[in-house]
Design an enzyme around this catalytic site. Structure first.
Site, PDB file in Angstrom:
ATOM      1  N   ARG A  39       0.756  -1.103  -0.118  1.00 41.25           N
ATOM      2  CA  ARG A  39       0.082  -0.003   0.127  1.00 41.25           C
ATOM      3  C   ARG A  39       0.802   1.234  -0.092  1.00 41.25           C
ATOM      4  O   ARG A  39       0.463   2.119  -0.829  1.00 41.25           O
ATOM      5  CB  ARG A  39      -0.957   0.059   1.146  1.00 41.25           C
ATOM      6  CG  ARG A  39      -1.970  -0.985   1.169  1.00 41.25           C
ATOM      7  CD  ARG A  39      -2.920  -0.816   2.135  1.00 41.25           C
ATOM      8  NE  ARG A  39      -4.224  -1.730   1.719  1.00 41.25           N
ATOM      9  CZ  ARG A  39      -5.139  -2.245   2.743  1.00 41.25           C
ATOM     10  NH1 ARG A  39      -4.852  -1.883   3.885  1.00 41.25           N
ATOM     11  NH2 ARG A  39      -6.226  -2.763   2.257  1.00 41.25           N
ATOM     12  N   LYS A 200     -21.996 -16.213   0.210  1.00 39.73           N
ATOM     13  CA  LYS A 200     -23.259 -15.835   0.593  1.00 39.73           C
ATOM     14  C   LYS A 200     -23.834 -15.008  -0.609  1.00 39.73           C
ATOM     15  O   LYS A 200     -23.149 -14.108  -1.105  1.00 39.73           O
ATOM     16  CB  LYS A 200     -23.376 -15.150   1.732  1.00 39.73           C
ATOM     17  CG  LYS A 200     -23.276 -15.851   3.065  1.00 39.73           C
ATOM     18  CD  LYS A 200     -23.630 -15.414   4.224  1.00 39.73           C
ATOM     19  CE  LYS A 200     -22.556 -14.943   5.439  1.00 39.73           C
ATOM     20  NZ  LYS A 200     -22.971 -13.777   6.192  1.00 39.73           N
ATOM     21  N   GLY A 353     -11.656  -8.875  -1.682  1.00 44.75           N
ATOM     22  CA  GLY A 353     -10.251  -9.285  -0.962  1.00 44.75           C
ATOM     23  C   GLY A 353      -9.949 -10.500  -1.094  1.00 44.75           C
ATOM     24  O   GLY A 353      -8.603 -10.718  -1.560  1.00 44.75           O
ATOM     25  N   GLY A 376     -14.444  -3.545  -0.082  1.00 42.69           N
ATOM     26  CA  GLY A 376     -15.646  -2.772   0.193  1.00 42.69           C
ATOM     27  C   GLY A 376     -16.089  -1.860  -0.787  1.00 42.69           C
ATOM     28  O   GLY A 376     -16.862  -1.915  -1.351  1.00 42.69           O
TER      29      GLY A 376
END
Ligand code: ADP
Ligand code: MG
Length: 396
Positions: A39, A200, A353, A376
């Site tokens: 990062r 899910k 991710g 996200g």
């Protein structure tokens, strides 16, 4: 939908200006040392551009969840050390965020110099997007640059609040994310194939609903396939299933039919007795699962079908593994999909991710057009939602 037509650092005059850059320096630590500096390296392009063009560069970021108070283990000081090695110049580390030290250091910066202020989440006002706190942050600078894609779906003081007080543009990281993902969603090269997996259906409803309007083919794998199986009346044994999402699964299947979207579900499976790494397991050439067994990966026939479909794609968006890819016996579906995407000439975008990690572990990262850096945030982008940390930036 977030507009992709945002001003970048190249669209404004930065020479001699104090520029506040929101980075994502939320790096993992192990034994007090930075375990992965990806990062920090990712932020270099924007920082170097500003430095080389005579800006006075003020960096800020969050790190972990210090919950609004100063905690030394969440200090960004180790990031300043690593950053100065990478940049080959001193990075002045402030002892606070908007206190005396930060104000003094940033006020005295010279052109081309770089400073880093402390973890913005040392103040609880950060995540509350408190206007007074945002004003204080903004008071240090004359321009705001957001380059933290991973937090762009949050309206915090350092990602959105500051933009109310300063001209605001995006850095190279955000610009790359929005231009590649934006183009794929708005003007995809066809056929446009989306491949969605993970545990899910409920995590991916927004993504499915948005993509079903745009794609030619929607491929489903992973645990969520079994909710669709059940909705179609197949037996699913003890596979993971969301009983309260069966109606929704039916609606999605109907919608796919109505929109003429080619909707692919697994035709065979790798099944296991238990949800365990070393469980007894076998392949079955069937799209129904016997009692006492659970589906933990897509089978070989499915892998062939999916690979063939991906091969002919113009654009591929992939989110979510095809099985429990953390465990060797149930990783081959995810591996074959990663390989098929790596081998196409399609524009390939990996969001999420676990799927991004799989692509990197398998060594295919440089074969993909784009691996999104924000889990996200990339999901919300694919859902067609407006990301506040991008929406607030100035239009071209
Ligand atoms: P991403 O992070 O790429 O968005 P998700 O977090 O949605 O992906 O899904 C990843 C998780 O889904 C993994 O932990 C994986 O073990 C789980 N998973 C995939 N297939 C199955 C399955 N058949 N049964 C149970 N869990 C599964
Ligand atoms: Mg995940």
């Amino acid at each position: 939908m977030t507009s992709v037509n945002k001003k970048t650092v190249e669209d404004i005059q930065v020479k001699g200006k104090k520029v506040l850059v929101r980075c994502d320096f939320n790096v993992p630590f192990k034994d007090g040392k930075i375990a992965d500096d990806k990062r920090i390296k990712g932020a270099l392009k924007t920082i170097e551009y500003l430095k080389n063009n005579g800006a006075k560069v003020i960096l800020c970021s969050h790190m972990g969840r210090p919950k609004g108070e100063f905690k030394p283990e969440f200090s960004l000081a180790p990031v300043a050390v690593r950053l100065s090695e990478l940049l080959g110049c001193e990075v002045k580390m402030a002892k606070d965020v908007v206190g005396e030290d930060a104000m003094a250091i940033t006020a005295n910066l010279q052109e081309g110099e770089v400073a880093l202020i402390e973890n913005v989440r040392f103040h609880k006002e950060e995540t509350k997007n408190d206007p007074e706190f945002a004003k204080k942050l903004a008071s240090m600078a004359e321009i705001f640059v957001n380059d933290a894609f991973g937090t762009a779906h949050r309206a915090h003081a350092s990602t959105e609040g500051v933009s109310h007080y300063l001209p605001s543009v995006c850095g190279y990281l955000i610009q790359k994310e929005i231009s590649i993902m934006g183009a794929a969603l708005e003007e995809p090269k066809r056929p446009f194939v989306a491949i969605l997996g993970g545990a899910k259906v409920s995590d991916k409803i927004g993504v499915i609903n948005n993509l079903i309007e745009k794609v030619d083919t929607l491929i489903i794998g992973g645990g969520m396939a079994y909710t669709f199986f059940k909705a179609l009346g197949h037996s699913i044994g003890s596979s993971i299933c969301e009983e309260d999402k069966l109606d929704l699964a039916k609606e999605i299947l109907d919608k796919a039919r109505a929109k003429n979207v080619n909707f692919l579900l697994p035709v065979d499976n790798v099944i296991a007795r238990e949800y365990k790494e070393d469980s007894e397991y076998m392949s079955i050439y069937s799209d129904s699962i016997p009692d006492g067994w659970m589906g933990l990966d897509i089978g070989e026939k499915t892998q062939e079908l999916y690979s063939k479909t991906l091969k002919g794609a113009g654009t591929v968006v992939w989110n979510g593994p095809m099985g429990v890819s953390e465990w060797e016996h149930f990783a081959s579906g995810t591996r074959s999909v990663a390989k098929a995407i790596a081998e196409t000439d399609a524009i390939s975008i990996i969001g999420g991710g676990d799927s991004a990690a799989a692509v990197e572990t398998l060594g295919y990262a440089d074969k993909m057009t784009h691996i999104s850096t924000g889990g996200g945030a990339s999901l919300e982008f694919l859902e067609g939602l407006e990301l506040p940390g991008i929406a607030c930036l100035d239009e071209k």
